[in-house]
Design an enzyme around this catalytic site. Structure first.
Site, mmCIF file in Angstrom:
data_model
loop_
_atom_site.group_PDB
_atom_site.id
_atom_site.type_symbol
_atom_site.label_atom_id
_atom_site.label_comp_id
_atom_site.label_asym_id
_atom_site.label_seq_id
_atom_site.Cartn_x
_atom_site.Cartn_y
_atom_site.Cartn_z
ATOM 1 N N SER A 45 4.616 -5.289 8.489
ATOM 2 C CA SER A 45 4.036 -4.205 7.702
ATOM 3 C C SER A 45 2.532 -4.202 7.887
ATOM 4 C CB SER A 45 4.382 -4.385 6.218
ATOM 5 O OG SER A 45 3.770 -5.553 5.722
ATOM 6 N N LYS A 46 1.917 -3.206 7.335
ATOM 7 C CA LYS A 46 0.516 -2.914 7.594
ATOM 8 C C LYS A 46 -0.404 -4.123 7.573
ATOM 9 C CE LYS A 46 -2.728 0.798 6.778
ATOM 10 N NZ LYS A 46 -2.787 2.153 6.241
ATOM 11 N N ARG A 47 -0.182 -5.030 6.637
ATOM 12 C CA ARG A 47 -1.129 -6.145 6.518
ATOM 13 C C ARG A 47 -0.865 -7.262 7.531
ATOM 14 N NH1 ARG A 47 1.936 -5.573 2.531
ATOM 15 N NH2 ARG A 47 3.589 -7.028 1.947
#
Length: 446
Positions: free
Chosen positions: A212-214
């Site tokens: 995911s994004k992080r």
RNA sequence: GACCCUUUCGUCUAACGGUUAGGACACGACCCUUUCACGGUUGUAAUACGGGUUCGAUUCCCGUAGGGGUCGCCA
């Protein structure tokens, strides 16, 4: 055999960033198109106005361009099936919706939402990667295809556009397998032949969780910002879920194309390994010619805040060839430039410790200094001779003196090839550093 | 939970049903080296488990377990 020309598409929705998994999906579509002389379509699925952003859309096109995945039809390019933004294709959807309604395939809920009446059958999906996959639709609720406000749901517009744009092969992540069951129902209800499907396994984090994004490296933007070489990233991504079936790993795209076949696709999810991705980058970096490396390095340096030492120094271009063979990614310039351009950089702890372990250090340094100061024509070759002479005078191996010399001139235990670096630094600067640090070291020792 | 997919070194992967189960990343050792690296050689490390079928199973079948996916008026 007159098979219809291959037409594939990548259909992202501009709601965030370009995920590496999405990029690989695009890549596999692109490869399939290019391998078969087909057409690669980029279609923006922006039906959910509330969640779409211009920045996300730019991230998609920028990312694909950066990776070299050029599309034949789509945004900025147009094509026979324009527009390629679903938000601009309302009339087309209305027409198909009417067709579906007229044929009695829909019904309206009390609140105005419209559902598709499922035939409730067991569908066998002949998947090019997974084989025949059973999808039991007999117990599933009817899918909604239009919201009360008149906007259409993904399943419906996705199928309509695949029909309209004459898509022949749908290559997408296996998280879409159940959607495909719904989509096949819609194709049939609209009197169209479903395309060929290939559901590819997913890319996961090292711990098996969803990227995911992080997570570092989840966004294609990460590789752009950190000046990875797109060819290296593409090469690595290809090897996640595809294999040439021999021991080759460094493969040019031209070598991959003829080998890009369904039987060469993997069937299980792959965990993303940033270390290996960086290794690919290092391989490609090492092969770069000097002007290309300089260009890449300088472009990255100019983006840094604050600027790294040496960034606006005229000697920079001379230093870059020393650094190129030592780094796995351009970002490591941040470690190498200070020791080359910052004459007052403190001696690193690791270097100091290793240096302290040397016997007769003061004597060795003074002997070395004497021999170096005698060098007038300051070249790597002459420096080598001087070091050898100093070593000979001390009755030790020349290599023994190189490490102290490294530490005293750069302050570091690791770094670029030393003698060429000293030549680049010049006699005056090199001796100044040497003298200054010898003094500080000798004082500290006493 | 139900359904679907999947399972070879820590990771990515290779192996017409017969291989000392191969390669790569990472890690260690050694060699090369005038330092740091590169490179070379090499080492540790895998067929999830249990049943079948077969002369023979990593490979085919069944089950179990693990992992992932899906179960929206998101896409």
């Amino acid at each position: 055999m007159s098979a219809s020309p291959v037409r594939v598409r990548f259909a992202p929705s501009p709601t965030g960033y370009l995920h590496v998994g999405g990029a690989r999906t695009a890549l596999f579509n692109w490869l399939y198109a290019r391998a078969h002389g087909g057409t690669f379509v980029l279609r923006i699925e922006d039906t959910d106005a509330a969640r779409n952003t211009a920045a996300a859309q730019a991230a998609i096109t920028d990312g694909l361009n950066w990776l070299g995945l050029d599309w034949d039809e789509g945004p900025e390019k147009g094509g026979p099936h324009a527009p390629y933004y679903q938000s601009q294709r309302g009339d087309i959807y209305d027409a198909y919706f009417q067709k579906l309604a007229d044929a009695g395939h829909t019904y309206t809920e009390d609140n105005g939402a419209v559902r598709f009446r499922s035939p409730r059958e067991i569908i066998i999906l002949p998947d090019k990667i997974g084989g025949d996959i059973k999808i039991d639709r007999t117990e599933e609720p009817d899918m909604t295809i239009r919201r009360p406000d008149g906007s259409y749901i993904f399943h419906f517009v996705n199928v309509v556009d695949d029909i309209e744009m004459q898509i022949t092969h749908v290559i997408r992540g296996e998280d879409h397998i159940y959607n495909t069951g719904k989509h096949i129902e819609l194709f049939r209800a609209l009197g169209a032949e479903p395309p060929v499907y290939a559901h590819i396994p997913l890319i996961l984090n090292g711990d098996g969780s969803k990227m995911s994004k992080r997570d570092q490296g989840a966004a294609v933007g990460y590789y752009q910002e950190n000046a990875f070489l797109p060819a290296a990233v593409v090469n690595y991504l290809c090897l996640l879920g595809w294999s040439p079936k021999d021991d080759r790993e460094i493969l040019a795209i031209d070598e991959i194309l003829p080998l890009f076949r369904w039987e060469n696709m993997g069937h299980s999810n792959a965990k993303f390994d940033m270390e290996k991705c960086r290794w690919f980058n290092a391989q490609y970096l090492a092969q770069l010619d000097a002007p290309s490396f300089d260009h890449l390095a300088i472009a990255w340096l100019l983006r840094q805040e604050p600027l790294l030492p040496g960034t606006d120094d005229p000697r920079l271009v001379g230093a870059l060839p020393l650094i190129q063979p030592k780094i796995k990614s351009i970002t490591e310039l941040a470690e190498h430039l200070p020791m080359l351009f910052d004459s007052a950089a403190p001696i690193a702890d690791e270097a100091r410790t290793k240096l302290a372990a040397q016997p007769d250090l003061a004597l060795r340094l003074n002997t070395l200094l004497t021999h170096l100061e005698a060098v007038t024509d300051w070249t790597a070759v002459n420096l080598q001779t001087a070091v050898a002479n100093a070593a000979s005078a001390l009755a030790i191996k020349p290599g023994t003196l190189l490490f102290p010399l490294r530490v005293l001139t750069t302050g570091q235990a690791h770094g670029v090839d030393l003698l060429p670096a000293l030549e680049w630094l010049g006699r005056k600067a090199a001796l100044a550093r040497l003298n200054a640090r010898v003094v500080s070291l000798t004082n500290a020792a006493n």
